[in-house]
Write a protein that holds these residues in place. Sequence first.
Motif, PDB file in Angstrom:
ATOM      1  N   VAL A 100       2.600  26.136 -11.070  1.00 35.57           N
ATOM      2  CA  VAL A 100       3.312  24.863 -11.199  1.00 35.57           C
ATOM      3  C   VAL A 100       4.355  24.725 -10.094  1.00 35.57           C
ATOM      4  O   VAL A 100       4.511  23.643  -9.499  1.00 35.57           O
ATOM      5  N   GLN A 101       5.077  25.811  -9.798  1.00 35.40           N
ATOM      6  CA  GLN A 101       6.093  25.748  -8.750  1.00 35.40           C
ATOM      7  C   GLN A 101       5.460  25.467  -7.392  1.00 35.40           C
ATOM      8  O   GLN A 101       5.975  24.660  -6.604  1.00 35.40           O
ATOM      9  N   ALA A 102       4.336  26.129  -7.113  1.00 33.28           N
ATOM     10  CA  ALA A 102       3.645  25.896  -5.839  1.00 33.28           C
ATOM     11  C   ALA A 102       3.135  24.459  -5.737  1.00 33.28           C
ATOM     12  O   ALA A 102       3.275  23.810  -4.683  1.00 33.28           O
ATOM     13  N   ASN A 103       2.556  23.963  -6.826  1.00 34.33           N
ATOM     14  CA  ASN A 103       2.071  22.583  -6.828  1.00 34.33           C
ATOM     15  C   ASN A 103       3.224  21.596  -6.678  1.00 34.33           C
ATOM     16  O   ASN A 103       3.096  20.573  -5.988  1.00 34.33           O
ATOM     17  N   LEU A 104       4.357  21.905  -7.333  1.00 34.22           N
ATOM     18  CA  LEU A 104       5.516  21.023  -7.229  1.00 34.22           C
ATOM     19  C   LEU A 104       6.041  20.987  -5.793  1.00 34.22           C
ATOM     20  O   LEU A 104       6.360  19.900  -5.272  1.00 34.22           O
ATOM     21  N   ASP A 105       6.120  22.146  -5.150  1.00 32.03           N
ATOM     22  CA  ASP A 105       6.606  22.186  -3.767  1.00 32.03           C
ATOM     23  C   ASP A 105       5.698  21.357  -2.853  1.00 32.03           C
ATOM     24  O   ASP A 105       6.185  20.588  -2.004  1.00 32.03           O
ATOM     25  N   ALA A 106       4.377  21.520  -3.031  1.00 30.45           N
ATOM     26  CA  ALA A 106       3.439  20.774  -2.190  1.00 30.45           C
ATOM     27  C   ALA A 106       3.522  19.273  -2.474  1.00 30.45           C
ATOM     28  O   ALA A 106       3.550  18.450  -1.545  1.00 30.45           O
ATOM     29  N   GLN A 107       3.583  18.919  -3.754  1.00 30.53           N
ATOM     30  CA  GLN A 107       3.629  17.506  -4.120  1.00 30.53           C
ATOM     31  C   GLN A 107       4.946  16.868  -3.690  1.00 30.53           C
ATOM     32  O   GLN A 107       4.976  15.717  -3.243  1.00 30.53           O
ATOM     33  N   GLN A 108       6.044  17.637  -3.811  1.00 29.36           N
ATOM     34  CA  GLN A 108       7.329  17.087  -3.401  1.00 29.36           C
ATOM     35  C   GLN A 108       7.362  16.850  -1.898  1.00 29.36           C
ATOM     36  O   GLN A 108       7.960  15.871  -1.421  1.00 29.36           O
ATOM     37  N   GLY A 109       6.696  17.737  -1.145  1.00 28.43           N
ATOM     38  CA  GLY A 109       6.600  17.525   0.297  1.00 28.43           C
ATOM     39  C   GLY A 109       5.862  16.238   0.631  1.00 28.43           C
ATOM     40  O   GLY A 109       6.284  15.470   1.513  1.00 28.43           O
ATOM     41  N   VAL A 114      16.981   0.372   5.569  1.00 22.50           N
ATOM     42  CA  VAL A 114      17.959  -0.192   6.494  1.00 22.50           C
ATOM     43  C   VAL A 114      18.443   0.899   7.436  1.00 22.50           C
ATOM     44  O   VAL A 114      18.896   1.960   6.991  1.00 22.50           O
ATOM     45  N   ASN A 115      18.361   0.624   8.761  1.00 23.25           N
ATOM     46  CA  ASN A 115      18.886   1.515   9.782  1.00 23.25           C
ATOM     47  C   ASN A 115      20.184   0.910  10.312  1.00 23.25           C
ATOM     48  O   ASN A 115      20.177  -0.148  10.945  1.00 23.25           O
ATOM     49  N   LEU A 116      21.300   1.565  10.048  1.00 19.94           N
ATOM     50  CA  LEU A 116      22.591   0.999  10.414  1.00 19.94           C
ATOM     51  C   LEU A 116      22.741   0.815  11.922  1.00 19.94           C
ATOM     52  O   LEU A 116      23.361  -0.160  12.376  1.00 19.94           O
ATOM     53  N   LEU A 150       5.958  10.377   2.141  1.00 18.53           N
ATOM     54  CA  LEU A 150       5.693   8.965   1.829  1.00 18.53           C
ATOM     55  C   LEU A 150       6.996   8.168   1.742  1.00 18.53           C
ATOM     56  O   LEU A 150       7.059   7.009   2.165  1.00 18.53           O
ATOM     57  N   ARG A 151       8.034   8.812   1.190  1.00 19.84           N
ATOM     58  CA  ARG A 151       9.320   8.117   1.110  1.00 19.84           C
ATOM     59  C   ARG A 151       9.873   7.861   2.518  1.00 19.84           C
ATOM     60  O   ARG A 151      10.478   6.814   2.776  1.00 19.84           O
ATOM     61  N   ALA A 152       9.660   8.824   3.429  1.00 20.17           N
ATOM     62  CA  ALA A 152      10.112   8.630   4.806  1.00 20.17           C
ATOM     63  C   ALA A 152       9.350   7.492   5.475  1.00 20.17           C
ATOM     64  O   ALA A 152       9.939   6.678   6.213  1.00 20.17           O
ATOM     65  N   VAL A 153       8.033   7.417   5.207  1.00 15.14           N
ATOM     66  CA  VAL A 153       7.233   6.310   5.753  1.00 15.14           C
ATOM     67  C   VAL A 153       7.730   4.978   5.194  1.00 15.14           C
ATOM     68  O   VAL A 153       7.894   3.988   5.932  1.00 15.14           O
ATOM     69  N   TYR A 208       0.829  -1.203   0.000  1.00 14.46           N
ATOM     70  CA  TYR A 208       0.000   0.000   0.000  1.00 14.46           C
ATOM     71  C   TYR A 208       0.865   1.254   0.000  1.00 14.46           C
ATOM     72  O   TYR A 208       0.635   2.190  -0.791  1.00 14.46           O
ATOM     73  N   VAL A 209       1.855   1.294   0.872  1.00 10.99           N
ATOM     74  CA  VAL A 209       2.752   2.449   0.938  1.00 10.99           C
ATOM     75  C   VAL A 209       3.508   2.602  -0.375  1.00 10.99           C
ATOM     76  O   VAL A 209       3.684   3.716  -0.890  1.00 10.99           O
ATOM     77  N   ALA A 210       3.959   1.476  -0.952  1.00 10.96           N
ATOM     78  CA  ALA A 210       4.692   1.526  -2.221  1.00 10.96           C
ATOM     79  C   ALA A 210       3.810   2.097  -3.332  1.00 10.96           C
ATOM     80  O   ALA A 210       4.274   2.907  -4.153  1.00 10.96           O
ATOM     81  N   SER A 211       2.540   1.702  -3.372  1.00  2.53           N
ATOM     82  CA  SER A 211       1.625   2.213  -4.398  1.00  2.53           C
ATOM     83  C   SER A 211       1.397   3.709  -4.225  1.00  2.53           C
ATOM     84  O   SER A 211       1.368   4.466  -5.208  1.00  2.53           O
ATOM     85  N   GLN A 212       1.240   4.138  -2.963  1.00  5.94           N
ATOM     86  CA  GLN A 212       1.060   5.568  -2.699  1.00  5.94           C
ATOM     87  C   GLN A 212       2.293   6.356  -3.108  1.00  5.94           C
ATOM     88  O   GLN A 212       2.203   7.442  -3.689  1.00  5.94           O
ATOM     89  N   LEU A 213       3.470   5.796  -2.805  1.00  4.42           N
ATOM     90  CA  LEU A 213       4.714   6.472  -3.154  1.00  4.42           C
ATOM     91  C   LEU A 213       4.898   6.537  -4.668  1.00  4.42           C
ATOM     92  O   LEU A 213       5.335   7.568  -5.204  1.00  4.42           O
ATOM     93  N   ASN A 214       4.554   5.470  -5.372  1.00  7.43           N
ATOM     94  CA  ASN A 214       4.667   5.477  -6.838  1.00  7.43           C
ATOM     95  C   ASN A 214       3.762   6.537  -7.455  1.00  7.43           C
ATOM     96  O   ASN A 214       4.161   7.247  -8.387  1.00  7.43           O
ATOM     97  N   ALA A 215       2.543   6.643  -6.937  1.00  9.14           N
ATOM     98  CA  ALA A 215       1.611   7.646  -7.459  1.00  9.14           C
ATOM     99  C   ALA A 215       2.122   9.059  -7.189  1.00  9.14           C
ATOM    100  O   ALA A 215       2.060   9.935  -8.060  1.00  9.14           O
ATOM    101  N   ALA A 216       2.642   9.277  -5.990  1.00  6.57           N
ATOM    102  CA  ALA A 216       3.175  10.598  -5.651  1.00  6.57           C
ATOM    103  C   ALA A 216       4.412  10.921  -6.480  1.00  6.57           C
ATOM    104  O   ALA A 216       4.602  12.052  -6.931  1.00  6.57           O
ATOM    105  N   THR A 217       5.258   9.925  -6.680  1.00  7.20           N
ATOM    106  CA  THR A 217       6.463  10.121  -7.496  1.00  7.20           C
ATOM    107  C   THR A 217       6.093  10.486  -8.926  1.00  7.20           C
ATOM    108  O   THR A 217       6.723  11.341  -9.554  1.00  7.20           O
TER     109      THR A 217
END
Length: 545
Positions: A483-492, A507-509, A497-500, A61-70
């Motif tokens: 576009v810049q505003a949308n990109l900033d929001a979407q990148q956030g 991997v946590n060393l 999602l990438r952090a999740v 589920y997280v991977a699918s959400q991340l792919n869509a956001a990416t």
Amino acid sequence: MSIFSTGLSGLNAAQNALSTTSNNISNVYTPGYNREVTLLGESRADGGVEVNDIQRQFNQYVASQLNAATSKSSALEAYRQQVDQIDSLLADRDAGLAPLMQNFFSALEDLASAPADPAARQGVLGSVDTLSAQFRSFDGYLQDMQEGINGQIADEVTQINNTTEQLAGINREIILARARTGEAPNGLLNQRDQLVNALSERMDVRLNIQDGKTYNVSLPNGQPLVAGTNHYKLQAMESPADPQRSVLGYRDFAGNLVALEENIVTGGTLGGLMDFRAETLDKTQNQIGQLAVSLAVGVNAQHREGLDLNSEPGEALFTIGAPQAYSYDRNSGSAVASPRFDEANLDGLRASDYTIRVLADNPSTAGGFEVVRKDSGTAVEALFASDTLSFAGVQVDFQGLSSAKQGDRFEIQPVRRAAAGIESAIRDLDKIAAASNSGGSGNNENALRLQELQEQSLVGGSASFSGAYGVMVSDVGNRTNIVQANLDAQQGLTDQLRAVQQSESGVNLDEEAANLIRYQQYYQANAKVIETGQTVIDTILGLRN
């Protein structure tokens, strides 16, 4: 189970856990790697431990959400990179059209002050040349961007085809691995998920997991790209409506190459490029063309009202590029469309392309056609007489109209490349018609009328030349900011999602270093169990002796 068997099972479990931890540490910087965990369970025998699974930590589920956001982030980034170029072009006050149009009308003011002065006349011709050259330069820059988009689309399609081919190959390897061992190696599963993520960066796709195992990938309209071990290639092709434009083609089951509608491709770099072209690049090029046509036709019409120094009626001061027309490659009939500007109704000219659809064989009335604006999708009222269809400041003459068939279509681009053809039509200073017809060849009345065009609403019947240019600059600037505003929001959102995803699959060393010590102690403890068992046996044997 003996103490030796129990200890050996523990040694085996510890060894597997240490191997898994080692693999995690070595792949900490491997793209697409998912952390693995050794799952232990009580042995089904009388005692001891067994390794139930080496499980990768992956959340679909997280991977699918991340792919869509990416996919959305990639689209906005591609859009931003392109629109920034146009914004920089138009926002340059020194190199823009506004100061050159002002210089042109200032030269006309000087001409009105001294209508017979050769220097004033040369100033007018010089400003016409400079303004025309800048129009052509702007059009050339935008046309280069159109061609660049075509090239990038072809490159993206190549990368997409390579990725789908690899994905089908990974599907095949996973099926074979499951047939041999009953399980798929985690490494293959990671590679497959990484390919899906890479595909999402290039375009929005739909992922369907068949029987929880095989990945099938399709376009948003359902056409498959990967079906099990088979992959289907896309192809960059000429648009059936406009041979200058590359669109996405898909081979149907009969092997025919069919052009996909541009709005089917969304998301990813490919979708961003196509959105930019449809929403901003086409519009800006049409606005530049509309401004050039309105200026040239308006000035030419007024210039013809005057007299030159030879007491001859004025000629056209500017030449301008003609409208373009293309027949769809699948038309059944052989009719040909030839558009021209309707100068008497130029107030209706809009910065848009049009599609003409033939509604009946051998059409003979306006009801036999449908004219649709491509930018808004709205129908446009048209008049028809003598094989000529008139609408929106354009007249389209048809040759061979009797052969036209229902369903035939024509692409009309009234102003798309008009600015490419704007030039000075006069080289002789004496041919500048500064005088009016009623006042003799030495007066300045027509020069004054020409100067007054600066404030008249000649662009689309609603804006002055400078006003129309200002609206265009504002439109592009607003689009860039949005576009810049949308990109900033979407990148956030993508980063969250990438952090999740990394918190669960990354991997946590520090954690792995702790596991390394823990499983090392676990291994040593089980070795001690075996050593203790050996000591007990040795003691017993010693008692017998």
